[in-house]
Design an enzyme around this catalytic site. Structure first.
Site, PDB file in Angstrom:
ATOM      1  CG  HIS A  41       4.459   4.787  -3.183  1.00  0.00           C
ATOM      2  ND1 HIS A  41       5.228   5.128  -2.164  1.00  0.00           N
ATOM      3  CD2 HIS A  41       4.605   3.307  -3.233  1.00  0.00           C
ATOM      4  CE1 HIS A  41       5.977   4.085  -1.902  1.00  0.00           C
ATOM      5  NE2 HIS A  41       5.675   2.936  -2.530  1.00  0.00           N
ATOM      6  NE  ARG A  42       5.372   3.177   1.120  1.00  0.00           N
ATOM      7  CZ  ARG A  42       6.394   2.969   1.542  1.00  0.00           C
ATOM      8  NH1 ARG A  42       6.390   3.682   2.869  1.00  0.00           N
ATOM      9  NH2 ARG A  42       7.376   2.445   1.071  1.00  0.00           N
ATOM     10  CD  GLU A  68       1.518   0.909  -2.957  1.00  0.00           C
ATOM     11  OE1 GLU A  68       1.598   1.784  -2.631  1.00  0.00           O
ATOM     12  OE2 GLU A  68       2.396  -0.214  -3.249  1.00  0.00           O
ATOM     13  CG  HIS A  83       5.763   0.126   3.386  1.00  0.00           C
ATOM     14  ND1 HIS A  83       6.819  -0.169   4.150  1.00  0.00           N
ATOM     15  CD2 HIS A  83       5.735  -0.094   2.246  1.00  0.00           C
ATOM     16  CE1 HIS A  83       7.667  -0.454   3.125  1.00  0.00           C
ATOM     17  NE2 HIS A  83       7.188  -0.461   1.857  1.00  0.00           N
ATOM     18  CD  GLU A 155       3.922  -4.354  -2.062  1.00  0.00           C
ATOM     19  OE1 GLU A 155       3.892  -2.999  -2.257  1.00  0.00           O
ATOM     20  OE2 GLU A 155       5.089  -5.125  -2.104  1.00  0.00           O
ATOM     21  CD  GLN A 191       1.654  -3.073  -5.427  1.00  0.00           C
ATOM     22  OE1 GLN A 191       2.612  -2.877  -5.943  1.00  0.00           O
ATOM     23  NE2 GLN A 191       1.086  -2.020  -4.799  1.00  0.00           N
TER      24      GLN A 191
HETATM   25  O1  G3P Z   1       4.593  -1.447  -4.620  1.00  0.00           O
HETATM   26  C1  G3P Z   1       5.501  -0.668  -5.673  1.00  0.00           C
HETATM   27  C2  G3P Z   1       6.386  -0.037  -4.383  1.00  0.00           C
HETATM   28  O2  G3P Z   1       5.393   0.472  -3.508  1.00  0.00           O
HETATM   29  C3  G3P Z   1       7.167  -1.153  -4.056  1.00  0.00           C
HETATM   30  O3  G3P Z   1       8.078  -0.772  -2.816  1.00  0.00           O
HETATM   31  O4  G3P Z   1       8.353  -0.867  -0.472  1.00  0.00           O
HETATM   32  O5  G3P Z   1       7.073   1.190  -1.481  1.00  0.00           O
HETATM   33  O6  G3P Z   1       6.163  -0.897  -1.209  1.00  0.00           O
HETATM   34  P1  G3P Z   1       7.199  -0.219  -1.345  1.00  0.00           P
HETATM   35 CA    CA Z   2       3.830  -0.883  -2.396  1.00  0.00          CA
END
Ligand code: G3P
Ligand code: CA
Length: 301
Positions: A41-42, A68, A83, A155, A191
């Site tokens: 995640h990131r 991601e 983000h 995303e 996504q």
């Molecule tokens: O993309 C899944 C999750 O990362 C969504 O929340 O705010 O961290 O992008 P956010």
């Molecule tokens: Ca995300």
């Protein structure tokens, strides 16, 4: 009467209006693929500043299967891994370049900003002097650096405020030779929380696998069965806030042929709960912790 989710009605309505068919049958991930997927995640953003090269490099070193990048678009139309819609939280530097909306700054201006120092301020226990002075990376640079070595989970962020984002994303996927691997093996999953953005992506390339994100409140007035049935008309998978996932949610996802990738899970106990429910992947800031939990869980599926 079935009440469709407010998150999915627009996309379903658009699909019906323009005569689009549901996604082509077939797995978005080859059967030999690792499941559950470790989705960084990131990047490994628990260990290094989110969306920086050290965070992505560390994720790969830790065994993440998927990187991601959240996507924002600069004033000159470049997709960057970032983000927030604004620079303020994670950028440091001249205020004329490093504050305010990303979409009001050019890439060259944003490159003036340090996107690593904030991490040392926020997490002194994990601070590292080498994080100071890190620069933002573009999606183009990330694709160049890791290419087919990893899977991707871009995303589209604030797509309604960033027209052209979907076109730029599809162009990069094609230009880097990832398009067929995405369509055939799910090497790139796209996504969004916004069904209209996913619908735009389908118009541009109907074979790219899409994932509908669901916020925590997505099931407040609807059942998982209703919501996931509607999503199954245009997406291959669903990315729910992890609190939404229980046995009923998983049963509905299986019924409608959707894979399930909950976010964002950093607590080992919650990881174990989701692994027991046989989710297909988990977004985490700590890919090393998730890899340990998977290794300690029941045999690979
Ligand atoms: O993309 C899944 C999750 O990362 C969504 O929340 O705010 O961290 O992008 P956010
Ligand atoms: Ca995300």
């Amino acid at each position: 009467m079935v009440r469709l989710s407010t998150y999915v009605v627009p996309a379903v309505a658009i699909a019906l209006l323009v005569g689009l068919t549901p996604p082509a049958p077939g797995p978005a991930m080859a059967s030999s693929d690792a499941i559950p997927l470790i989705i960084a995640h990131r990047g490994a953003s628990g260990h290094a500043p989110e969306h920086t090269l050290p965070a992505y490099d560390l994720a790969v070193e830790m065994g993440a299967h998927v990187l991601e990048p959240d996507l924002q678009m600069t004033r000159d139309g470049v997709l960057i891994a970032f983000h927030d819609a604004t620079l303020d939280r994670t950028a440091r530097g001249p205020s004329e370049f490093c504050t305010g909306p990303v979409r009001e700054r050019t890439l060259a201006e944003i490159r003036e900003c340090d996107v690593g120092s904030w991490f040392n301020e926020r997490f002194p226990e994990r601070a590292d002097p080498s994080f100071e002075g890190l620069r933002v990376v573009t999606l183009d640079e990330l694709f160049q650096r890791y290419g087919h070595q990893v899977r991707w989970y871009p995303e589209t962020k604030q797509p309604e405020e960033n027209p052209g984002m979907e076109e730029a994303l599809v162009e990069l996927i094609h230009r880097h030779g990832l398009r067929d691997a995405a369509a055939e093996r799910g090497q790139v999953l796209i996504q969004s929380f916004d069904p209209a953005s996913l619908e735009r992506l389908r118009e541009l390339d109907p074979d790219l696998p899409l994932v509908q994100l669901l916020p925590r409140q997505a099931l407040d007035n609807r059942t998982a069965w209703e919501v996931l049935e509607a999503i199954s008309h245009y997406a291959r998978g669903v990315g729910p806030n992890h609190t939404l996932v229980d046995e009923a949610f998983m049963a509905a996802a299986r019924e409608w042929g959707l894979f399930v990738h909950p976010w964002t899970v950093n607590d080992p106990t919650t990881m174990d709960r989701l692994l027991a429910l046989e989710v297909d992947g988990i977004f985490t800031d700590f890919p090393d912790v998730l890899a340990q939990r998977i290794a300690g869980a029941s045999p690979a599926r």
